[in-house]
Scaffold this motif. Structure first.
Motif, PDB file in Angstrom:
ATOM      1  N   ASP A  43       0.137   9.774   6.519  1.00  0.00           N
ATOM      2  CA  ASP A  43       0.659   9.380   4.924  1.00  0.00           C
ATOM      3  C   ASP A  43      -0.151   9.880   4.020  1.00  0.00           C
ATOM      4  O   ASP A  43      -1.421   9.565   3.989  1.00  0.00           O
ATOM      5  CB  ASP A  43       0.700   7.950   5.198  1.00  0.00           C
ATOM      6  N   LYS A  44       0.149  10.575   3.314  1.00  0.00           N
ATOM      7  CA  LYS A  44      -0.592  11.139   2.305  1.00  0.00           C
ATOM      8  C   LYS A  44      -1.047  10.287   1.196  1.00  0.00           C
ATOM      9  O   LYS A  44      -2.104  10.392   0.508  1.00  0.00           O
ATOM     10  CB  LYS A  44       0.113  12.563   1.541  1.00  0.00           C
ATOM     11  N   ASP A  45       0.246   9.311   0.862  1.00  0.00           N
ATOM     12  CA  ASP A  45      -0.362   8.395  -0.257  1.00  0.00           C
ATOM     13  C   ASP A  45      -1.603   7.438   0.526  1.00  0.00           C
ATOM     14  O   ASP A  45      -2.557   7.060  -0.382  1.00  0.00           O
ATOM     15  CB  ASP A  45       0.892   7.482  -0.576  1.00  0.00           C
ATOM     16  N   GLY A  46      -1.310   6.939   1.703  1.00  0.00           N
ATOM     17  CA  GLY A  46      -2.617   6.256   2.428  1.00  0.00           C
ATOM     18  C   GLY A  46      -3.719   7.034   2.271  1.00  0.00           C
ATOM     19  O   GLY A  46      -4.868   6.336   1.889  1.00  0.00           O
ATOM     20  N   ALA A  47      -3.660   8.013   2.750  1.00  0.00           N
ATOM     21  CA  ALA A  47      -4.989   8.996   2.766  1.00  0.00           C
ATOM     22  C   ALA A  47      -5.618   9.235   1.244  1.00  0.00           C
ATOM     23  O   ALA A  47      -6.711   9.247   1.075  1.00  0.00           O
ATOM     24  CB  ALA A  47      -4.640  10.436   3.348  1.00  0.00           C
ATOM     25  N   LYS A  48      -4.727   9.462   0.301  1.00  0.00           N
ATOM     26  CA  LYS A  48      -5.151   9.430  -0.965  1.00  0.00           C
ATOM     27  C   LYS A  48      -6.032   8.060  -1.682  1.00  0.00           C
ATOM     28  O   LYS A  48      -7.129   8.261  -1.926  1.00  0.00           O
ATOM     29  CB  LYS A  48      -4.170   9.688  -1.973  1.00  0.00           C
ATOM     30  N   PHE A  49      -5.505   7.011  -1.226  1.00  0.00           N
ATOM     31  CA  PHE A  49      -6.146   5.661  -1.609  1.00  0.00           C
ATOM     32  C   PHE A  49      -7.472   5.493  -0.644  1.00  0.00           C
ATOM     33  O   PHE A  49      -8.557   5.447  -1.352  1.00  0.00           O
ATOM     34  CB  PHE A  49      -5.266   4.461  -1.257  1.00  0.00           C
ATOM     35  N   VAL A  53     -11.322   5.493  -2.344  1.00  0.00           N
ATOM     36  CA  VAL A  53     -12.202   4.482  -2.107  1.00  0.00           C
ATOM     37  C   VAL A  53     -13.628   4.879  -1.507  1.00  0.00           C
ATOM     38  O   VAL A  53     -14.755   4.588  -1.742  1.00  0.00           O
ATOM     39  CB  VAL A  53     -11.448   3.454  -1.258  1.00  0.00           C
ATOM     40  N   ALA A  54     -13.524   5.941  -0.444  1.00  0.00           N
ATOM     41  CA  ALA A  54     -14.790   6.518   0.205  1.00  0.00           C
ATOM     42  C   ALA A  54     -15.492   7.314  -0.767  1.00  0.00           C
ATOM     43  O   ALA A  54     -16.662   7.169  -0.968  1.00  0.00           O
ATOM     44  CB  ALA A  54     -14.182   7.225   1.455  1.00  0.00           C
ATOM     45  N   MET A 417      -0.990   3.645  -5.500  1.00  0.00           N
ATOM     46  CA  MET A 417       0.045   3.721  -4.525  1.00  0.00           C
ATOM     47  C   MET A 417       1.360   4.178  -5.036  1.00  0.00           C
ATOM     48  O   MET A 417       2.360   3.897  -4.454  1.00  0.00           O
ATOM     49  CB  MET A 417       0.349   2.503  -3.471  1.00  0.00           C
ATOM     50  N   GLN A 418       1.204   4.436  -6.487  1.00  0.00           N
ATOM     51  CA  GLN A 418       2.335   5.030  -7.053  1.00  0.00           C
ATOM     52  C   GLN A 418       2.245   6.294  -7.726  1.00  0.00           C
ATOM     53  O   GLN A 418       2.590   6.626  -8.886  1.00  0.00           O
ATOM     54  CB  GLN A 418       2.936   3.785  -7.961  1.00  0.00           C
ATOM     55  N   TRP A 419       1.207   7.200  -7.220  1.00  0.00           N
ATOM     56  CA  TRP A 419       0.881   8.012  -8.093  1.00  0.00           C
ATOM     57  C   TRP A 419       1.766   9.236  -8.460  1.00  0.00           C
ATOM     58  O   TRP A 419       1.937  10.048  -9.311  1.00  0.00           O
ATOM     59  CB  TRP A 419      -0.369   8.812  -7.220  1.00  0.00           C
ATOM     60  N   GLU A 420       3.067   9.285  -7.411  1.00  0.00           N
ATOM     61  CA  GLU A 420       4.163  10.253  -7.934  1.00  0.00           C
ATOM     62  C   GLU A 420       4.962   9.936  -9.092  1.00  0.00           C
ATOM     63  O   GLU A 420       5.265  10.692  -9.879  1.00  0.00           O
ATOM     64  CB  GLU A 420       4.722  10.286  -6.639  1.00  0.00           C
TER      65      GLU A 420
END
Length: 684
Positions: A43-49, A53-54, A417-420
């Motif tokens: 999941d690219k959105d999950g990975a972006k978040f 954070v990291a 989680m709504q970047w698009e």
């Protein structure tokens, strides 16, 4: 950085895995790396978040929990090898941040699975149940240790899991953990003997009535969780870290009955004596860390604290259990960084878990380190965007499907989680934009416009910013809301937004040709047909200082009315709630963790609640009401507060150059105000 915070930024170890600091992002549904309630994939959105954070100095990062058996489409997580290859390609980028990644794996939900009205229909109609089975097998999804009632619905009970099914899950945990290890993940966390999910249900005597090797004795009730960690260690090796999400105490009186802070009760689930034994037993089985809080879905406000719960609500219990183990212990639940740092310095806990604050501001740890705490956008514990599963009498989970499929969005941060669809894009045509009203909607619109390169001008009829949010944040326990208001005011100053105070705009005619955003809010609904209505104090008037007597009737048992009654009771007054519907807070969008706290608190404190009751007349020393049977009742009181709702009050209608934001466009909550303001500002 403040000296008091330094213990948060010291290294520690989970097994042989060194973590650079003590800040832990605890898992939230919707921040998943392998998809959530959908076909599993990287999941690219999950990975972006997770990556954001990291990059911002979180030490240990736990994405949203991954069911080893996905409730949707009946997928076993270990069977889709492609997503692990994608994860492996991404992991080097993650590790460049210096953070460590544990993926949380869950056996599922059991009787806690959030049943919606649509699911009730699928289950109760035999033909539909058969047709739905390939993508939603509710009989399997909701299976529990023993037959038991669902937390959300009386129509979809849980059946007993078979031993064969349990063994299938244990094998799946091992296979999934091995794939994650091979992809470069630093460890896994098992979810969990925690919050009344499936594995926890096996440990809890009030749910588990089995008579086989998975029920009865202490060892049998904890067997499922023990066999999972043993399987993972067998497959992945003893050095591969395995954390356990763990609820120290259940804080539960029984099915659908929680226990509030300070309440005397008989524990139906895990009490401290059992927890002391269980923590060591689970450590000895092979778990390398306990990631702790309290509660079950029956006492959900402990694991998902609303604004009414005290800060650091789980710390004392978690610190106590730390004495009984030799492995690291993390505490989560409304943690205050300075309190967490002090507890770490004293050796009472090893790490501090934070979740929803990362949704509000992914950069908050970096800001904390750089002495920019005033720039941290605060989480206000509302659950409006991240976890708004709500429930009231006769209604199962009343959550919009879009919200069910997109958890981990944030009411105060439209971008998370709504970047698009929510991303600041600079304008190529800068304009002066007039904003009528300086409440949250007006300020959010101005903030986004300025960041895009426009020139916003706020016209505010008072001498201060905030609008009705000043009243909404006035109760004694709403410090986080006041922090948000302070944050918005600072944003206006930092961005040098032009503000005209004490300027009441009567018409938008002077702004002809320029874009106009109207943010004039709403007006109270007045119960004009009720004799004596003029004697009532309107909710916002009370919240901004109008005095009331000792015995106060609150007309309206929605969220606003209940929060006012709660505040009155905290002040030592005697509130009475009168509500037309058959339950308090019978409204969509208010998370059960929030609403159940208030309902149960009123029951505990014996606050009189009149449901299915309508106001007939307001007198000087009483109100006259009519109950569901048509019987007239008189309730003595000194004052009456009206919380009957609000009506949009736009200065002008929408037009080609005129947009409405906030409650003047439609009465909602803070999420609807912030998201709408953001979207309007992005279209100009």
């Amino acid at each position: 950085m403040k000296q008091q915070l330094e213990p948060l930024f010291t290294p520690w170890k989970i097994g042989n895995c060194e973590i650079k600091n003590r800040i832990v992002l605890t898992s939230m549904g919707g921040t998943n790396l392998l998809g959530w309630m959908e076909v599993n994939h990287f999941d690219k959105d999950g990975a972006k978040f997770i990556l954001e954070v990291a990059k911002n100095n979180c030490g240990l990062v736990l994405p949203g929990c991954q069911p080893v058996y996905n409730p949707m489409y009946g997928q076993w997580l270990y069977k889709k090898k492609k997503m692990y290859e994608d994860l492996a390609k991404w992991m080097p980028e993650f590790h460049k941040t210096g953070a460590k990644l544990f993926v949380q794996l869950t056996a599922g939900f059991g009787r806690s699975f959030t049943i919606s009205e649509m699911m009730e229909t699928l289950y109760t109609n035999k033909a539909l149940r058969v047709l739905a089975k390939p993508f939603m097998d509710l009989d399997k999804i909701t299976a529990a240790p023993s037959p038991s009632p669902n937390r959300w619905s009386d129509k979809v009970p849980s059946r007993e899991m078979t031993v064969e099914e349990i063994q299938e899950f244990i094998t799946a945990f091992g296979k999934t953990a091995k794939l994650l290890k091979d992809a470069g993940v630093d460890g896994v966390e098992i979810h969990a003997v925690h919050e009344g999910y499936l594995l926890d249900q096996f440990t809890l005597k009030y749910v588990n009535q089995r008579t086989d090797e998975y029920g009865g004795s202490f060892e049998n009730r904890y067997r499922f969780a023990v066999e999972i960690v043993k399987e993972i260690k067998k497959v992945c090796g003893q050095d591969f870290p395995v954390s356990l999400r763990y609820s120290v105490e259940s804080k539960t009186k029984g099915f659908r009955e929680g226990a509030l802070p300070g309440e005397s009760f008989t524990e139906a689930g895990r009490d401290m004596a059992e927890s002391e034994k269980a923590a060591k037993y689970l450590q000895d089985a092979g778990y390398d860390m306990l990631n702790c809080d309290n509660g079950t879905y029956d006492a959900w406000y402990w694991a998902h604290p609303p604004i009414y719960m005290p800060e650091n609500c789980n710390l004392e219990d978690v610190a106590h259990i730390r004495k009984f183990v030799d492995i690291p212990v993390v505490c989560a639940g409304r943690m205050d960084p300075e309190t967490a740092a002090a507890a770490i310095a004293d050796g009472r806990i090893d790490g501090a878990g934070f979740a929803r604050q990362f949704l509000a501001d992914q950069e908050w740890v970096t800001k904390l380190m750089n002495d920019k705490e005033d720039d941290i956008r605060p989480c206000i514990l509302c659950h409006n965007g991240c976890f708004n599963m709500c429930h009231y009498k006769g209604v199962p989970n009343d959550q919009a499907l879009s919200d069910s499929l997109h958890l981990a969005r944030c009411a105060v941060n439209a971008e998370t989680m709504q970047w698009e669809k929510h991303e600041i894009v600079p304008t190529t045509s800068p304009k002066k934009v007039h904003i009528i009203g300086g409440g949250i909607g007006g300020m959010e619109a101005a903030r986004v416009l300025k960041l895009r390169g426009h020139e916003p001008v706020i016209h505010e009829q008072t001498d201060h910013l905030g609008g009705t949010f000043i009243a909404a944040s006035a109760e004694s326990y709403k410090g986080k809301l006041r922090d948000l208001l302070t944050w918005y005011r600072k944003q206006m100053a930092d961005l040098k937004i032009e503000i005209h105070y004490n300027e009441k705009v009567e018409s938008i005619a002077p702004f002809a040709g320029a874009p106009v955003i109207i943010a004039t809010g709403a007006v109270p609904r007045v119960l004009k047909k009720v004799p004596g209505h003029e004697k009532m104090v309107e909710a916002c008037e009370y919240l901004t200082g109008t005095p009331v007597g000792e015995k106060v009737a609150v007309i309206g048992g929605g969220l606003t009315g209940c929060e006012i009654a709660y505040e009155l009771a905290l002040q030592g007054k005697q509130p009475v709630i009168v509500e037309m519907k058959n339950d308090l807070i019978a409204q969509t969008g208010v998370c059960l963790a929030n609403s159940s706290y208030l309902r149960e608190w009123f029951a505990w404190k014996k606050v009189p609640v009149y449901l299915e009751t309508t106001l007939q007349e307001v007198k000087d020393d009483s109100i006259v009401c009519k109950d569901a049977s048509g019987k007239e009742i008189t309730i003595p009181c000194d004052s009456v507060i009206s919380s009957a709702g609000y009506i949009p009050n736009p200065l002008a209608p929408k037009g080609s150059n005129v947009s409405l934001v906030g409650d003047c466009d439609g009465v909602g909550n803070l999420r609807s105000v912030v998201w709408r303001a953001y979207e309007v500002a992005m279209k100009i």
